[in-house]
Scaffold this motif. Structure first.
Motif, short mmCIF file in Angstrom:
data_model
loop_
_atom_site.label_atom_id
_atom_site.label_comp_id
_atom_site.label_asym_id
_atom_site.label_seq_id
_atom_site.Cartn_x
_atom_site.Cartn_y
_atom_site.Cartn_z
N GLU A 181 70.60 -24.54 57.31
CA GLU A 181 69.55 -23.97 56.48
C GLU A 181 70.13 -23.08 55.39
OE1 GLU A 181 66.45 -24.56 56.49
OE2 GLU A 181 66.03 -25.58 58.37
N LEU A 182 71.17 -22.30 55.73
CA LEU A 182 71.82 -21.46 54.72
C LEU A 182 72.47 -22.32 53.64
CD1 LEU A 182 72.77 -18.74 53.65
CD2 LEU A 182 74.71 -18.87 55.25
N SER A 183 73.09 -23.42 54.03
CA SER A 183 73.70 -24.32 53.06
C SER A 183 72.64 -24.94 52.15
CB SER A 183 74.50 -25.40 53.78
OG SER A 183 75.53 -24.84 54.57
N LEU A 184 71.52 -25.33 52.73
CA LEU A 184 70.44 -25.89 51.92
C LEU A 184 69.94 -24.89 50.87
CD1 LEU A 184 68.28 -27.80 54.59
CD2 LEU A 184 69.56 -28.80 52.69
N GLU A 185 69.77 -23.63 51.28
CA GLU A 185 69.30 -22.62 50.34
C GLU A 185 70.31 -22.37 49.22
OE1 GLU A 185 66.38 -21.29 50.11
OE2 GLU A 185 65.64 -22.36 51.88
N LEU A 186 71.60 -22.34 49.57
CA LEU A 186 72.62 -22.14 48.53
C LEU A 186 72.66 -23.31 47.56
CD1 LEU A 186 75.63 -20.56 50.47
CD2 LEU A 186 74.16 -19.48 48.77
N ASN A 187 72.54 -24.55 48.06
CA ASN A 187 72.53 -25.71 47.18
C ASN A 187 71.30 -25.69 46.28
OD1 ASN A 187 74.89 -26.56 48.36
ND2 ASN A 187 73.91 -28.05 49.72
N ALA A 188 70.14 -25.29 46.84
CA ALA A 188 68.94 -25.19 46.01
C ALA A 188 69.09 -24.12 44.93
CB ALA A 188 67.72 -24.88 46.90
N LEU A 189 69.73 -22.99 45.31
CA LEU A 189 69.99 -21.95 44.32
C LEU A 189 70.92 -22.44 43.22
CD1 LEU A 189 69.76 -19.00 43.38
CD2 LEU A 189 71.65 -18.44 44.92
N ALA A 190 71.96 -23.20 43.59
CA ALA A 190 72.89 -23.75 42.59
C ALA A 190 72.16 -24.70 41.65
CB ALA A 190 74.04 -24.46 43.30
N ASP A 191 71.27 -25.55 42.19
CA ASP A 191 70.50 -26.47 41.33
C ASP A 191 69.60 -25.70 40.36
OD1 ASP A 191 71.65 -28.64 42.57
OD2 ASP A 191 70.04 -28.84 44.07
N LEU A 192 68.95 -24.65 40.87
CA LEU A 192 68.06 -23.86 40.02
C LEU A 192 68.82 -23.16 38.91
CD1 LEU A 192 65.19 -22.79 39.52
CD2 LEU A 192 65.71 -20.92 41.11
N LEU A 193 69.95 -22.54 39.27
CA LEU A 193 70.76 -21.86 38.25
C LEU A 193 71.31 -22.84 37.22
CD1 LEU A 193 72.72 -19.27 40.44
CD2 LEU A 193 70.77 -18.84 38.94
#
Length: 474
Positions: free
Chosen positions: A112-124
């Motif tokens: 779940e933490l990895s998913l959130e970081l990947n989503a943050l990277a996509d958003l940025l």
């Protein structure tokens, strides 16, 4: 699975005073504490077995090896994913959005933490792409608008300039950036009232409408200056006013001046048939001559006014600037004109109007040098090293991007009052009409160009600079 992320010097200095045990060592310590009781109980049980000493030692060593390998595996499963996530966060901090966390799966704490970081990277990444596109669009718009735009920092140093501003200052941006507003001659843009009119030396005395606003870049306040040239619009409005005025008074003046001149001439011819004394006839003849002369002068003034106010729109055809200059120079026989060699530039223009403009400008240059020869320098007395005045008129042209720059220089007396140069009917010549320069500028602007006059720098005389587009837009 991952490598240890780079740690900056500032982070090292912050972390140095802490005496807390490192996370990796705590994991190893707790792993050892987890397996130590089991190893101790196992060692006691193995020792109580009725086996040989060699067998007991071999079994215990095998158990130790198995525990060691399991401890290493546990260490890797805890530390390596965290280091990988730290690398991803570090890449995001450096604005590198190409890294992604592995094992990003739902229903898993680390996943779940990895998913959130990947989503943050996509958003940025999307935000950066949008910001870059918006910045590129803004830069393109700033470059394409045909109005000068400047940005100054708190020290009044130039930090941003567009192509229209470069054209106004006649210098590339590499030479302009970092210079102060005072050095650029733009201090009035920062000191005058907002949304007011100013005259700038770099703009040839043109009148500019100044708009100022503020913005911040990296937290530093900047001043944005936008200039709009209203001189041409004002002159166009003046020309329309002249056209309206000439339609009102032209008919009446023509109908009045012609009969007055004719009647005055007829009465003057019939004076000899009257019985007046000689002195009376002379008085009448002088008075009628004045009436006839003034009527003719007023008629010439009206015709000049009509020529200025009713100039037709240019008929664009391809023409050679070299041919036009040489033909106009050959018509001025009072002074020698030096035409510098140049490329045969073709442009879309009204050849008749451009030729008339060149004739007017060369005629003014010839008047200036002839005036200096008549009233200026004289041969020096014996023993002096000075030489007799030699009139000089030079014509040259160059091509800059899509602009033709035509320059006419003379070594006459120069401009005594440059602010009155383009005032209609203002002239310092006894026989001048005061419309030659105004008409010339009107022709240049009708072709989408400009005409500027100034005194030569460091030398006597005047320089005329005409800018014309290679392809006029109609």
């Amino acid at each position: 699975m991952g490598s240890r992320p780079a740690v900056s010097e500032a982070e090292k200095r912050v972390a140095t005073p802490s005496r807390r045990t490192r996370f990796e060592r705590r994991v190893i310590l707790f792993t050892f504490l987890l397996i130590a009781p089991g190893l101790l109980v196992s060692a006691i049980l193995i020792w109580l077995l009725a086996w040989s000493a060699e067998s007991k030692i071999a079994l215990f060593v095998a158990e130790l090896l198995a525990c060691f390998l399991l401890g290493l595996a546990l260490h890797e499963h805890i530390i390596r994913p965290l280091q990988t996530l730290a690398n991803v966060v570090g890449a995001l901090r450096e604005e590198d959005y190409s890294f992604r966390a592995r094992n990003a799966v739902p229903n898993d704490a680390l996943g779940e933490l990895s998913l959130e970081l990947n989503a943050l990277a996509d958003l940025l990444s999307q935000h950066r792409t949008g910001a870059m596109e918006a910045t590129a669009l803004l830069q393109r718009v700033v470059e394409e608008v045909d109005i000068p735009i400047f940005a100054f920092d708190p020290a009044n140093a130039l930090r941003l300039v567009n192509s229209a501003a470069e054209k106004l200052l006649h210098q590339p941006s590499q030479e302009l950036l970092g210079r102060s507003a005072l050095q650029l001659g733009l201090e009035d843009c920062l000191t005058s009232d907002n949304e007011s009119l100013v005259s700038l030396a770099p703009g040839g005395g043109a009148r500019w409408f100044v708009r100022r606003s503020s913005f911040r870049q990296q937290g530093i306040p900047h001043i944005l200056v936008v200039l709009s040239d209203v001189s041409r619009a004002l002159r166009e409005e003046e020309r329309r006013a002249w056209q309206r005025l000439i339609r009102v008074i032209g008919h009446e003046l023509n109908n009045s001046l012609t009969p007055i001149k004719s009647i005055a001439g007829s009465l003057n011819a019939r004076l000899d048939d009257t019985g007046l004394e000689s002195s009376q006839r002379q008085d009448f003849a002088r008075g009628l001559g004045i009436i006839e002369t003034r009527a003719a002068s007023l008629n010439r003034f009206l015709q000049a006014y009509r020529q200025l106010a009713q100039m037709p729109s240019p008929v664009l055809r391809e023409c050679s600037i070299a041919d036009l200059i040489r033909r106009a120079a050959s018509l001025e026989t009072r002074a020698e004109i030096a035409v510098a060699p140049g490329s045969d530039v073709k442009l879309m223009a009204d050849a008749d109007q451009l030729e008339q403009m060149l004739i007017n400008l060369l005629h003014n240059a010839a008047d200036a040098v002839l005036e200096s020869r008549s009233n200026g320098d004289r041969p020096s007395e014996a023993g002096s090293a000075s030489t007799e005045y030699q009139p000089e008129i030079r014509v040259k042209w160059t091509r800059s991007a899509n602009q033709l720059v035509l320059t006419i220089e003379d070594n006459g007396p120069g401009l005594m009052n440059p602010s009155n140069t383009f005032i209609p009917f203002y002239t310092t010549k006894p026989e001048g009409s005061g419309i030659g320069l105004v008409l010339s500028r009107q022709i240049a602007e009708a072709h989408g160009g400009s005409l500027e006059l100034s005194n030569r720098s460091g030398e006597r005389g005047c320089v005329v600079r005409v800018n014309l587009p290679i392809k006029a837009s109609r």
